[in-house]
Scaffold this motif. Structure first.
Motif, PDB file in Angstrom:
ATOM      1  N   ILE A  39      18.212  -0.933 -33.582  1.00 13.06           N
ATOM      2  CA  ILE A  39      17.183  -0.546 -32.621  1.00 13.06           C
ATOM      3  C   ILE A  39      15.938  -0.267 -33.718  1.00 13.06           C
ATOM      4  N   LEU A  40      14.932  -0.771 -33.377  1.00 13.46           N
ATOM      5  CA  LEU A  40      13.575  -0.190 -34.062  1.00 13.46           C
ATOM      6  C   LEU A  40      12.780   0.697 -33.427  1.00 13.46           C
ATOM      7  N   GLU A  41      12.472   1.722 -34.116  1.00 15.16           N
ATOM      8  CA  GLU A  41      11.585   2.599 -33.327  1.00 15.16           C
ATOM      9  C   GLU A  41      10.109   2.432 -32.884  1.00 15.16           C
ATOM     10  N   LYS A  42       9.687   1.343 -33.640  1.00  8.64           N
ATOM     11  CA  LYS A  42       8.259   0.872 -33.132  1.00  8.64           C
ATOM     12  C   LYS A  42       8.673  -0.572 -33.213  1.00  8.64           C
ATOM     13  N   TYR A  98       4.959 -13.545 -19.757  1.00  4.39           N
ATOM     14  CA  TYR A  98       5.430 -12.080 -19.367  1.00  4.39           C
ATOM     15  C   TYR A  98       6.628 -11.580 -20.250  1.00  4.39           C
ATOM     16  N   VAL A  99       7.013 -12.258 -21.143  1.00  4.49           N
ATOM     17  CA  VAL A  99       8.157 -11.695 -22.127  1.00  4.49           C
ATOM     18  C   VAL A  99       7.550 -10.825 -23.057  1.00  4.49           C
ATOM     19  N   PRO A 100       6.557 -10.905 -23.564  1.00  6.52           N
ATOM     20  CA  PRO A 100       6.118  -9.899 -24.696  1.00  6.52           C
ATOM     21  C   PRO A 100       6.116  -8.458 -24.041  1.00  6.52           C
ATOM     22  N   GLU A 101       5.515  -8.477 -22.662  1.00  9.39           N
ATOM     23  CA  GLU A 101       5.329  -7.189 -21.918  1.00  9.39           C
ATOM     24  C   GLU A 101       6.798  -6.443 -21.501  1.00  9.39           C
ATOM     25  N   ALA A 102       7.656  -7.396 -21.237  1.00  7.98           N
ATOM     26  CA  ALA A 102       8.941  -6.992 -21.162  1.00  7.98           C
ATOM     27  C   ALA A 102       9.708  -6.334 -22.157  1.00  7.98           C
ATOM     28  N   LEU A 103       9.246  -7.036 -23.214  1.00 10.62           N
ATOM     29  CA  LEU A 103      10.134  -6.525 -24.518  1.00 10.62           C
ATOM     30  C   LEU A 103       9.512  -5.159 -24.999  1.00 10.62           C
ATOM     31  N   LEU A 104       8.148  -4.900 -24.798  1.00 11.93           N
ATOM     32  CA  LEU A 104       7.743  -3.657 -25.097  1.00 11.93           C
ATOM     33  C   LEU A 104       8.041  -2.642 -24.148  1.00 11.93           C
ATOM     34  N   LYS A 105       8.218  -3.097 -22.926  1.00 10.32           N
ATOM     35  CA  LYS A 105       8.671  -2.015 -21.883  1.00 10.32           C
ATOM     36  C   LYS A 105       9.861  -1.704 -21.780  1.00 10.32           C
ATOM     37  N   VAL A 106      10.837  -2.534 -22.192  1.00  2.25           N
ATOM     38  CA  VAL A 106      12.371  -2.062 -21.665  1.00  2.25           C
ATOM     39  C   VAL A 106      12.704  -0.974 -22.657  1.00  2.25           C
ATOM     40  N   PRO A 107      13.405  -0.170 -21.968  1.00  2.27           N
ATOM     41  CA  PRO A 107      13.514   1.503 -22.648  1.00  2.27           C
ATOM     42  C   PRO A 107      14.481   1.053 -24.026  1.00  2.27           C
ATOM     43  N   GLY A 110      18.271  -6.160 -23.973  1.00  2.00           N
ATOM     44  CA  GLY A 110      17.506  -5.008 -23.390  1.00  2.00           C
ATOM     45  C   GLY A 110      18.393  -4.306 -22.265  1.00  2.00           C
ATOM     46  N   ALA A 111      18.001  -3.082 -22.023  1.00  2.00           N
ATOM     47  CA  ALA A 111      18.822  -2.306 -21.126  1.00  2.00           C
ATOM     48  C   ALA A 111      18.071  -1.165 -20.493  1.00  2.00           C
ATOM     49  N   ASP A 112      18.228  -0.837 -19.316  1.00  3.98           N
ATOM     50  CA  ASP A 112      17.527   0.265 -18.664  1.00  3.98           C
ATOM     51  C   ASP A 112      18.543   0.729 -17.626  1.00  3.98           C
ATOM     52  N   SER A 113      18.803   2.058 -17.876  1.00  2.00           N
ATOM     53  CA  SER A 113      19.518   3.028 -16.912  1.00  2.00           C
ATOM     54  C   SER A 113      20.713   2.173 -16.524  1.00  2.00           C
ATOM     55  N   ARG A 164      21.784  -0.988 -16.434  1.00  2.00           N
ATOM     56  CA  ARG A 164      21.526  -2.433 -15.937  1.00  2.00           C
ATOM     57  C   ARG A 164      20.895  -3.126 -17.386  1.00  2.00           C
ATOM     58  N   LEU A 165      21.724  -4.290 -17.333  1.00  2.00           N
ATOM     59  CA  LEU A 165      21.218  -5.218 -18.620  1.00  2.00           C
ATOM     60  C   LEU A 165      20.056  -6.057 -17.940  1.00  2.00           C
ATOM     61  N   LYS A 166      18.880  -6.158 -18.897  1.00  2.00           N
ATOM     62  CA  LYS A 166      17.787  -6.532 -18.430  1.00  2.00           C
ATOM     63  C   LYS A 166      17.454  -7.994 -19.095  1.00  2.00           C
ATOM     64  N   MET A 167      18.126  -8.175 -20.318  1.00  2.00           N
ATOM     65  CA  MET A 167      17.947  -9.210 -20.937  1.00  2.00           C
ATOM     66  C   MET A 167      18.956  -9.464 -22.006  1.00  2.00           C
ATOM     67  N   LEU A 168      19.398 -10.657 -22.294  1.00  2.00           N
ATOM     68  CA  LEU A 168      20.308 -11.210 -23.396  1.00  2.00           C
ATOM     69  C   LEU A 168      20.269 -12.468 -23.916  1.00  2.00           C
ATOM     70  N   PHE A 169      19.400 -12.671 -25.063  1.00  2.00           N
ATOM     71  CA  PHE A 169      19.072 -13.976 -25.440  1.00  2.00           C
ATOM     72  C   PHE A 169      19.486 -14.274 -26.841  1.00  2.00           C
TER      73      PHE A 169
END
Length: 195
Positions: A46-49, A84-93, A110-113, A115-120
């Protein structure tokens, strides 16, 4: 270098699951351990930034993966969604990146609460157990219990079913109203998670 230091160009890494240098025993579709063993050259981080360079790299992985697996989309549709992908990558918790032995991203999740949001996964990295390892980590450590997949992506649907998910809802359109049916899936109550 298994410390993740080669990732500094992407941001400060937080190693969450390091490659062991050992071979992993794979579990077959029949639920039995496969006697064939495969090298596991991936670290999960996981990258902090999330730097602009990292976002561009992961967007490239997204594009190549989608071209390989989402055969129902044409190039124009892929470019439209890609905006829309860059924004989603920045926003996924939670964004977990699998890096190969050269410390280059090979896949991301990517995951949120719960829920799997993305897997590529990079197309050349598919079939090596990486998707299963990422999702198993997500189930065990992040509490992933739900996901959504395009009905027109039968490989992904089959993969999620293999990992223990079952469909509980179907829509005729995607979340943006486009004519791409979605399947909403939940993890069944079984105790084992195949990898």
């Amino acid at each position: 270098d298994s410390s993740g230091n080669g990732l500094m160009k992407w941001g400060k890494p937080n190693m969450i699951e390091e490659r062991t240098g050992k071979k992993r025993e794979m579990q077959g579709k029949n639920g039995r351990k496969n006697s064939q063993k495969r090298d596991d050259p991936y670290n999960l981080v996981i990258l902090e930034k999330r730097s602009s360079e990292l976002i561009a790299c992961l967007t490239g992985i997204w594009r190549r993966s989608v071209k390989e697996t989402h055969l129902f989309l044409n190039d124009q549709e892929i470019r439209k969604i890609e905006a829309y992908v860059p924004e989603a990558l920045l926003k996924v918790p939670v964004l977990i990146i699998a890096v190969n032995a050269e410390n280059e991203p090979a896949a991301f999740m990517g995951a949120d609460s719960g829920r799997l949001k993305m897997l590529f996964i990079e197309p050349e990295e598919r079939g090596k157990g990486l998707g299963g390892r990422l999702l198993a980590y997500g189930i065990e450590k992040l509490g992933i219990r739900e996901l959504c997949v395009n009905e027109q992506n039968p490989q992904a649907k089959g993969f999620y079913e293999h990992m223990g998910f079952t469909c509980y809802k179907r829509t005729d359109t995607d979340e943006q109203g486009n004519p791409y049916p979605l399947l909403y899936m939940r993890l069944s109550e079984r105790k084992d998670v195949p990898v």
